[in-house]
Write a protein that holds these residues in place. Structure first.
Motif, short mmCIF file in Angstrom:
data_model
loop_
_atom_site.label_atom_id
_atom_site.label_comp_id
_atom_site.label_asym_id
_atom_site.label_seq_id
_atom_site.Cartn_x
_atom_site.Cartn_y
_atom_site.Cartn_z
N THR A 6 -4.39 -3.59 -3.40
CA THR A 6 -5.59 -2.88 -2.94
C THR A 6 -5.39 -2.27 -1.56
O THR A 6 -4.54 -2.70 -0.79
N ARG A 7 -6.24 -1.29 -1.28
CA ARG A 7 -6.35 -0.71 0.06
C ARG A 7 -7.81 -0.79 0.45
O ARG A 7 -8.70 -0.49 -0.34
N ARG A 17 4.61 -3.22 0.55
CA ARG A 17 3.24 -2.70 0.52
C ARG A 17 2.29 -3.34 1.53
O ARG A 17 1.34 -2.72 1.97
N THR A 18 2.49 -4.59 1.88
CA THR A 18 1.53 -5.32 2.71
C THR A 18 1.64 -4.89 4.16
O THR A 18 2.69 -5.01 4.78
N HIS A 40 -7.38 -0.69 8.70
CA HIS A 40 -6.99 -0.31 7.34
C HIS A 40 -6.04 -1.39 6.82
O HIS A 40 -4.96 -1.59 7.37
N THR A 68 -3.82 -2.99 3.71
CA THR A 68 -3.15 -2.68 2.46
C THR A 68 -2.46 -3.93 1.96
O THR A 68 -1.68 -4.55 2.69
#
Length: 139
Positions: free
Chosen positions: A81-82, A64-65, A75, A77
């Motif tokens: 959170t985003r 995810r990171t 942006h 991520t």
């Protein structure tokens, strides 16, 4: 006459130059952790079964990171959170001694830039189209 020399890109250079991810070699660490906990978990599943959550959680974090730069801004991520920061709010980038780079905003907020380290500075400058300057660039 020969063409001017251009340095070849390393094989690890991603095709999307504006996307910064955690090093995929981290998945190897996950495999090693799975192998390390395999015997204790199978021997005592009732008491040590929760250890299976460690490599799953680490894999989720690695997957995810990331950080993506485009014309709208940065942006970010993380595993939970985003966040998008427009270019007008970007003040600069800080490189702490340990960990990933941190994005500094005009309101002095600091956000982790997952997957961006100091050696990514030339690629970061190129992806931001000069908005984030590479101080070591000769031009």
């Amino acid at each position: 006459m020969s063409a001017p020399f251009t340095a070849p890109l390393p094989e690890s250079t991603p095709k999307d130059r504006a996307l910064f991810r955690v090093n995929p070699m981290s998945y190897l660490v996950i495999g090693i952790v799975v192998m390390a906990i395999l015997w204790p978990v199978t021997a005592y599943p009732a008491t040590l079964g929760w250890l299976v959550l460690l490599p799953i959680g680490f894999g989720w974090w690695v997957a995810r990171t990331n950080t993506r730069l485009d014309e709208d801004g940065v942006h970010l991520t993380t595993w939970r959170t985003r966040r998008s920061v427009p270019w007008v709010e970007v003040k600069g980038v800080m490189f702490p001694k340990n960990g990933f780079a941190r994005l500094i905003t005009t309101s002095e907020d600091s956000y982790p830039m997952g997957g961006v380290s100091f050696h990514d500075l030339p690629r970061l400058s190129e992806a931001s189209r000069g908005r984030i300057r590479d101080p070591y660039d000769a031009s």
